[in-house]
Design a protein around this motif. Structure first.
Motif, PDB file in Angstrom:
ATOM      1  N   SER A 289     -37.087  12.872  35.794  1.00 59.52           N
ATOM      2  CA  SER A 289     -37.736  13.395  34.262  1.00 59.52           C
ATOM      3  C   SER A 289     -37.230  12.190  33.110  1.00 59.52           C
ATOM      4  CB  SER A 289     -37.272  14.815  33.849  1.00 59.52           C
ATOM      5  OG  SER A 289     -37.607  15.812  34.660  1.00 59.52           O
ATOM      6  N   GLY A 290     -36.158  11.588  33.117  1.00 67.64           N
ATOM      7  CA  GLY A 290     -36.177  10.307  32.409  1.00 67.64           C
ATOM      8  C   GLY A 290     -35.458  10.750  31.264  1.00 67.64           C
ATOM      9  N   GLY A 291     -34.190  11.615  31.224  1.00 70.01           N
ATOM     10  CA  GLY A 291     -33.269  11.813  29.937  1.00 70.01           C
ATOM     11  C   GLY A 291     -32.713  13.190  30.244  1.00 70.01           C
ATOM     12  N   GLY A 292     -32.153  13.544  28.935  1.00 70.84           N
ATOM     13  CA  GLY A 292     -31.601  15.022  28.828  1.00 70.84           C
ATOM     14  C   GLY A 292     -31.124  14.868  27.070  1.00 70.84           C
ATOM     15  N   LYS A 293     -30.005  15.929  27.014  1.00 73.89           N
ATOM     16  CA  LYS A 293     -29.662  16.020  25.508  1.00 73.89           C
ATOM     17  C   LYS A 293     -28.010  16.337  25.705  1.00 73.89           C
ATOM     18  CE  LYS A 293     -31.269  20.644  25.231  1.00 73.89           C
ATOM     19  NZ  LYS A 293     -32.000  21.536  24.206  1.00 73.89           N
ATOM     20  N   GLN A 294     -27.185  16.241  24.685  1.00 72.68           N
ATOM     21  CA  GLN A 294     -25.870  16.774  24.389  1.00 72.68           C
ATOM     22  C   GLN A 294     -25.690  17.577  23.200  1.00 72.68           C
ATOM     23  OE1 GLN A 294     -24.053  12.769  25.701  1.00 72.68           O
ATOM     24  NE2 GLN A 294     -22.412  14.368  26.388  1.00 72.68           N
ATOM     25  N   MET A 295     -25.402  18.681  23.246  1.00 77.12           N
ATOM     26  CA  MET A 295     -25.269  19.471  21.993  1.00 77.12           C
ATOM     27  C   MET A 295     -23.930  19.329  21.434  1.00 77.12           C
ATOM     28  SD  MET A 295     -25.944  23.424  21.023  1.00 77.12           S
ATOM     29  CE  MET A 295     -25.784  24.084  19.205  1.00 77.12           C
ATOM     30  N   THR A 296     -23.792  18.952  20.160  1.00 82.27           N
ATOM     31  CA  THR A 296     -22.287  18.644  19.702  1.00 82.27           C
ATOM     32  C   THR A 296     -21.810  20.209  19.123  1.00 82.27           C
ATOM     33  OG1 THR A 296     -22.928  18.366  17.449  1.00 82.27           O
ATOM     34  CG2 THR A 296     -23.120  16.380  18.934  1.00 82.27           C
ATOM     35  N   ASP A 297     -20.532  20.464  19.231  1.00 83.37           N
ATOM     36  CA  ASP A 297     -20.136  21.436  18.414  1.00 83.37           C
ATOM     37  C   ASP A 297     -19.987  20.760  16.868  1.00 83.37           C
ATOM     38  OD1 ASP A 297     -18.364  23.467  17.753  1.00 83.37           O
ATOM     39  OD2 ASP A 297     -16.617  22.081  17.547  1.00 83.37           O
ATOM     40  N   ASN A 298     -19.632  19.476  16.733  1.00 84.33           N
ATOM     41  CA  ASN A 298     -19.520  19.135  15.244  1.00 84.33           C
ATOM     42  C   ASN A 298     -19.534  17.537  15.344  1.00 84.33           C
ATOM     43  OD1 ASN A 298     -19.055  19.094  12.673  1.00 84.33           O
ATOM     44  ND2 ASN A 298     -17.400  20.608  12.719  1.00 84.33           N
ATOM     45  N   ILE A 299     -20.225  17.069  14.598  1.00 88.25           N
ATOM     46  CA  ILE A 299     -20.200  15.291  14.218  1.00 88.25           C
ATOM     47  C   ILE A 299     -19.863  15.326  12.651  1.00 88.25           C
ATOM     48  CG2 ILE A 299     -22.755  15.348  14.110  1.00 88.25           C
ATOM     49  CD1 ILE A 299     -22.377  12.551  15.262  1.00 88.25           C
ATOM     50  N   TRP A 300     -18.984  14.263  12.477  1.00 89.17           N
ATOM     51  CA  TRP A 300     -18.672  13.995  11.106  1.00 89.17           C
ATOM     52  C   TRP A 300     -18.974  12.368  11.080  1.00 89.17           C
ATOM     53  CZ3 TRP A 300     -15.566  16.864  14.097  1.00 89.17           C
ATOM     54  CH2 TRP A 300     -14.993  18.121  13.685  1.00 89.17           C
ATOM     55  N   ILE A 301     -20.206  12.440   9.860  1.00 85.83           N
ATOM     56  CA  ILE A 301     -20.803  11.243   9.236  1.00 85.83           C
ATOM     57  C   ILE A 301     -20.370  10.976   8.086  1.00 85.83           C
ATOM     58  CG2 ILE A 301     -22.888   9.887   9.315  1.00 85.83           C
ATOM     59  CD1 ILE A 301     -24.129  11.446  11.520  1.00 85.83           C
ATOM     60  N   ASP A 302     -19.793   9.769   7.913  1.00 81.10           N
ATOM     61  CA  ASP A 302     -19.343   9.262   6.713  1.00 81.10           C
ATOM     62  C   ASP A 302     -18.408  10.542   6.023  1.00 81.10           C
ATOM     63  OD1 ASP A 302     -20.184   6.931   6.645  1.00 81.10           O
ATOM     64  OD2 ASP A 302     -22.217   7.365   5.389  1.00 81.10           O
ATOM     65  N   ASN A 303     -17.665  11.017   6.796  1.00 85.17           N
ATOM     66  CA  ASN A 303     -16.779  12.258   6.354  1.00 85.17           C
ATOM     67  C   ASN A 303     -17.342  13.472   6.096  1.00 85.17           C
ATOM     68  OD1 ASN A 303     -14.224  10.602   6.699  1.00 85.17           O
ATOM     69  ND2 ASN A 303     -14.957   9.782   4.819  1.00 85.17           N
ATOM     70  N   LYS A 304     -18.704  13.591   6.462  1.00 88.23           N
ATOM     71  CA  LYS A 304     -19.312  15.077   6.008  1.00 88.23           C
ATOM     72  C   LYS A 304     -19.743  15.650   7.485  1.00 88.23           C
ATOM     73  CE  LYS A 304     -23.447  16.967   3.953  1.00 88.23           C
ATOM     74  NZ  LYS A 304     -24.789  16.975   3.192  1.00 88.23           N
ATOM     75  N   SER A 305     -19.252  17.015   7.643  1.00 88.32           N
ATOM     76  CA  SER A 305     -19.405  17.810   8.860  1.00 88.32           C
ATOM     77  C   SER A 305     -20.964  18.282   9.060  1.00 88.32           C
ATOM     78  CB  SER A 305     -18.530  18.795   8.936  1.00 88.32           C
ATOM     79  OG  SER A 305     -18.881  19.500  10.032  1.00 88.32           O
ATOM     80  N   TYR A 306     -21.452  17.880  10.401  1.00 84.87           N
ATOM     81  CA  TYR A 306     -22.678  18.655  10.651  1.00 84.87           C
ATOM     82  C   TYR A 306     -22.652  19.341  11.889  1.00 84.87           C
ATOM     83  CZ  TYR A 306     -24.341  15.081   7.331  1.00 84.87           C
ATOM     84  OH  TYR A 306     -24.821  14.416   6.308  1.00 84.87           O
ATOM     85  N   ARG A 307     -22.625  20.770  11.926  1.00 81.86           N
ATOM     86  CA  ARG A 307     -22.601  21.518  13.048  1.00 81.86           C
ATOM     87  C   ARG A 307     -23.718  21.462  14.071  1.00 81.86           C
ATOM     88  NH1 ARG A 307     -18.711  25.357  13.116  1.00 81.86           N
ATOM     89  NH2 ARG A 307     -18.883  25.065  15.491  1.00 81.86           N
ATOM     90  N   TYR A 308     -23.684  21.518  15.389  1.00 83.41           N
ATOM     91  CA  TYR A 308     -24.564  21.762  16.300  1.00 83.41           C
ATOM     92  C   TYR A 308     -25.718  20.636  16.525  1.00 83.41           C
ATOM     93  CZ  TYR A 308     -22.530  26.204  15.827  1.00 83.41           C
ATOM     94  OH  TYR A 308     -21.524  27.215  15.672  1.00 83.41           O
ATOM     95  N   ALA A 309     -25.474  19.611  16.025  1.00 83.08           N
ATOM     96  CA  ALA A 309     -26.250  18.462  16.046  1.00 83.08           C
ATOM     97  C   ALA A 309     -26.691  17.848  17.559  1.00 83.08           C
ATOM     98  CB  ALA A 309     -25.992  17.041  15.336  1.00 83.08           C
TER      99      ALA A 309
END
Length: 327
Positions: A289-309
């Motif tokens: 099908s050509g791809g997929g996805k991964q769900m994060t528990d958390n990602i910190w970008i410039d020391n700011k937390s983003y849940r479930y990206a």
């Protein structure tokens, strides 16, 4: 004592002696089947064993073998006061393996290394061996983290590119990041194996290796049939288990064994400080099908937390570099 009293006394004595004799016969009449002999104690020994840390399957590339063609097996013992030379008995092996006759412990040493060589091994040929430690140095009645017997296989194969121009983008984060392609990379398979590799994963400069865990009952994975490359991603390199939450376990993306992966995202002019991913149904992969996805528990970008990206990846059919057989 009159005659009657003497007669009564004789009856009592006779009864007493018969009771004693009967008790003795009863004790001696137990059959052998009713006697359960306990376990024989093992004489004092080293209680040596192969550590559970040793893997049962080893997969290498030709580059790995060129760097080292030796397995370093961890052997342990519970009694470590004296120096010891413990015989290693070969149960079975392919000719390619060279296995020492003994493993050597210095006095006071509880862990030793057994070097098994496999120089000259052929690519795409599964080679195996099995060994055990001399029984005079092991104790089957002691609980240890390992075993006195050990078996392993070694397989050597090369990476082949299976897709080029894999595109990555975020969703479920915010308008600044959503639906903007931030990285392109190539995708590889270790030929003949359930082992895959994203080159320069997410622009981190780190290659991320993983296996595909089937998630559909009607699909059985086959390393030679891309139609079966469907499931979730399970990392095999550059990761650390993170723990469990209500919706599942998660893992950290690592630079090495001790430090988290941290890198810049030039497209956004930002830095990823940390990232971890769920190991469950939130991870999807489908080669055809050509791809997929991964769900994060958390990602910190410039020391700011983003849940479930969610990190999505996709490639066009034209970007596949191997043939896909028709079902």
């Amino acid at each position: 004592m009159n005659f009657k009293e003497m007669k009564d006394m004789m009856k009592i004595n006779t009864f007493f002696y018969m009771a004693v004799i009967g008790l003795g016969l009863g004790l001696s009449s137990c059959s052998d089947d009713e006697y359960q002999r306990g376990e024989e104690p093992v004489p004092y020994n080293m209680t040596a064993y192969f550590s559970a840390n040793n893997k049962a399957e080893y997969v290498f590339t030709p580059e790995d073998v060129a760097e080292s063609s030796t397995l370093q097996l961890e052997v342990k013992r519970l009694q470590s006061d004296d120096a010891a030379s413990i015989p290693v008995i070969v149960v079975d092996k392919d000719d390619i393996f060279k296995i020492p006759a003994t493993v050597e412990f210095e006095a006071g040493e509880s862990t030793a290394t057994l070097n098994v060589e496999y120089a000259g091994i052929e690519e795409k040929k599964l080679c195996k061996f099995s060994i055990r430690l001399d029984e005079n140095f092991t104790d089957p009645y002691k609980k240890v983290e390992g075993s006195d017997v050990y078996a392993a296989s070694v397989y050597v194969s090369s990476w082949r590119q299976i897709t080029k121009n894999v595109q990555f983008w975020f969703t479920n984060i915010n308008d600044k990041y959503n639906n903007k392609i931030f990285h392109n990379a190539n995708f590889y398979q270790l030929e003949g194996q359930n082992r895959f590799r994203f080159e320069d994963y997410l622009g981190s400069g780190i290659d991320m290796q993983f296996t595909i865990v089937p998630t559909k009952a009607n699909i059985t994975f086959s390393a030679t049939d891309p139609n079966t490359w469907v499931g979730r991603l399970e990392p095999v390199s550059n990761y650390m288990d993170g723990g469990k939450e209500a919706i599942g376990s998660y893992w950290w993306f690592m630079h090495d064994n001790t430090s988290f992966a941290t890198w810049k995202l030039p497209v956004f002019d930002t830095t990823v400080n940390y990232i971890n991913f769920y190991s469950n149904y939130m991870s999807e992969f489908n080669y055809v099908s050509g791809g997929g996805k991964q769900m994060t528990d958390n990602i910190w970008i410039d020391n700011k937390s983003y849940r479930y990206a969610i990190i999505n990846f996709y490639w066009n059919t034209a970007d596949r570099t191997i043939e896909v057989p028709e079902n």
